[in-house]
Write an enzyme that holds these catalytic residues in place. Structure first.
Site, PDB file in Angstrom:
ATOM      1  N   ASP A 114       0.813  -1.216   0.000  1.00 56.39           N
ATOM      2  CA  ASP A 114       0.000   0.000   0.000  1.00 56.39           C
ATOM      3  C   ASP A 114       0.846   1.265   0.000  1.00 56.39           C
ATOM      4  OD1 ASP A 114       0.874  -0.553   2.601  1.00 56.39           O
ATOM      5  OD2 ASP A 114      -1.098  -1.274   3.207  1.00 56.39           O
TER       6      ASP A 114
ATOM      7  N   ASN B 279      -7.781  -3.656  13.878  1.00 59.01           N
ATOM      8  CA  ASN B 279      -9.171  -3.953  13.507  1.00 59.01           C
ATOM      9  C   ASN B 279      -9.259  -5.125  12.524  1.00 59.01           C
ATOM     10  OD1 ASN B 279      -8.202  -2.883  11.169  1.00 59.01           O
ATOM     11  ND2 ASN B 279      -9.636  -1.180  11.034  1.00 59.01           N
TER      12      ASN B 279
ATOM     13  N   HIS C 224      -7.455  -5.411   9.706  1.00 59.34           N
ATOM     14  CA  HIS C 224      -7.183  -5.115   8.293  1.00 59.34           C
ATOM     15  C   HIS C 224      -5.878  -5.763   7.835  1.00 59.34           C
ATOM     16  CE1 HIS C 224      -5.084  -1.017   9.344  1.00 59.34           C
ATOM     17  NE2 HIS C 224      -4.158  -1.925   9.126  1.00 59.34           N
TER      18      HIS C 224
ATOM     19  N   GLU D  81      -9.884  -2.482   4.855  1.00 61.95           N
ATOM     20  CA  GLU D  81     -10.511  -2.228   6.151  1.00 61.95           C
ATOM     21  C   GLU D  81     -11.790  -3.052   6.293  1.00 61.95           C
ATOM     22  OE1 GLU D  81      -8.883  -0.634   8.268  1.00 61.95           O
ATOM     23  OE2 GLU D  81      -8.298   1.404   7.685  1.00 61.95           O
TER      24      GLU D  81
HETATM   25  C1  F6R Z   1       0.991  -1.479   5.908  1.00 62.05           C
HETATM   26  C2  F6R Z   1       0.035  -2.574   6.080  1.00 62.05           C
HETATM   27  C3  F6R Z   1      -0.875  -2.513   7.265  1.00 62.05           C
HETATM   28  C4  F6R Z   1      -0.075  -2.743   8.555  1.00 62.05           C
HETATM   29  C5  F6R Z   1      -0.994  -2.660   9.767  1.00 62.05           C
HETATM   30  C6  F6R Z   1      -0.231  -2.828  11.055  1.00 62.05           C
HETATM   31  O1  F6R Z   1       1.754  -1.698   4.752  1.00 62.05           O
HETATM   32  O2  F6R Z   1      -0.030  -3.468   5.295  1.00 62.05           O
HETATM   33  O3  F6R Z   1      -1.865  -3.491   7.154  1.00 62.05           O
HETATM   34  O4  F6R Z   1       0.518  -4.007   8.497  1.00 62.05           O
HETATM   35  O5  F6R Z   1      -1.648  -1.420   9.781  1.00 62.05           O
HETATM   36  O6  F6R Z   1       0.626  -1.755  11.244  1.00 62.05           O
HETATM   37  P1  F6R Z   1       1.669  -1.738  12.450  1.00 62.05           P
HETATM   38  O7  F6R Z   1       2.683  -2.757  12.157  1.00 62.05           O
HETATM   39  O8  F6R Z   1       2.249  -0.354  12.399  1.00 62.05           O
HETATM   40  O9  F6R Z   1       0.896  -2.012  13.680  1.00 62.05           O
END
Ligand code: F6R
Length: 241
Positions: free
Chosen positions: A67, A136, A138, A143
């Site tokens: 992303d 959550n 995702h 989401e």
């Molecule tokens: C970002 C991604 C998101 C993160 C998720 C957890 O490239 O794919 O799904 O893996 O938001 O983020 P952290 O590791 O910062 O808790």
């Protein structure tokens, strides 16, 4: 779904790094999907060490990040592209040819998403998708919702996700982007192998839902239960339920 549980977050990330490096040694031209965020920082530290010890290790890899924020230029320090440059690409000497990345400032964002999926298809699809996990549930920026996107798309970020992302924007939620481009769940599930890293107590509930046996778009990661080759790397805090 297999799970490896370690005492600490760093050990979990390093465990994943060992498995990934083994895969890369077996198939140096692997096509990887890669996450950003706080969780994979020790994973990238381990990969940088491996690249330093074996400079040829990553010369044939192809990478596609999951992303990128909409409206954040690639050279902005808060962009995921800058994060990857800092955490892996520069130290591992990945060339531009090896790196697939979404452009969150593209004039036509839908076209940018189509282009990305085409590039992934031309590379032969994703061999190994390394994923993080949102609190959550995702994955990428898919989401929780009534319906999910199979393909790469413009994603509207949940308020809880924006709150978590504020750390990349000087701790100001108001500056955290409302949209991102995200690889779709169909592309992720098309990967031959999925490795998910989740650490910390804040992820424990999402981890439990992802292993619950129930599949729901309200917990996007729960869809991973439909994939035949998923391994979780967890610390004890994330695995506690
Ligand atoms: C970002 C991604 C998101 C993160 C998720 C957890 O490239 O794919 O799904 O893996 O938001 O983020 P952290 O590791 O910062 O808790």
């Amino acid at each position: 779904m297999t799970a490896h549980v370690y005492a600490t977050a760093v050990e979990a990330a390093e465990g994943l790094a060992v498995a990934l490096i083994e895969d890369i040694r077996r198939r140096p031209d692997l096509v990887l999907a890669l996450p950003t965020g706080a969780t994979p920082l020790p994973l990238y530290a381990a990969l940088r060490r491996a690249a330093h010890e074996g400079p040829d290790l990553m010369v044939h890899l192809r990478t596609f990040n999951l992303d990128e924020f909409v409206g954040v230029p690639a050279d902005d320090t808060a962009s995921y592209r800058s994060y990857m440059n800092r955490e892996l690409f520069h130290a591992a000497h990945l060339s531009a040819r090896q790196i697939g990345f979404l452009d969150g400032c593209a004039e036509d964002l839908d076209e940018e998403c189509r282009r990305y999926d085409q590039r992934i298809a031309q590379a032969g699809g994703i061999d190994v998708a390394v994923l993080g996990l949102g609190r959550n549930g995702h994955i990428g920026f898919n989401e929780p919702a009534e319906m999910l996107h199979a393909h790469t798309h413009v994603a509207v970020l949940d308020e809880s996700t924006r709150l978590a992302n504020a750390r990349w924007f000087g701790d100001a939620v108001s500056r955290a982007p409302r949209q991102a481009l995200s690889m779709g769940v169909g592309i992720m599930l098309g990967a031959r192998r999925i490795m998910l890293l989740a650490t910390g107590a804040a992820k424990a509930q999402a981890v439990a839902q992802l292993r619950s046996g129930v599949v729901t778009t309200r917990v996007p990661a729960s869809l991973l239960q439909c994939h035949p080759d998923v391994t979780l790397w967890l610390d004890e805090d994330a695995a506690r339920f």
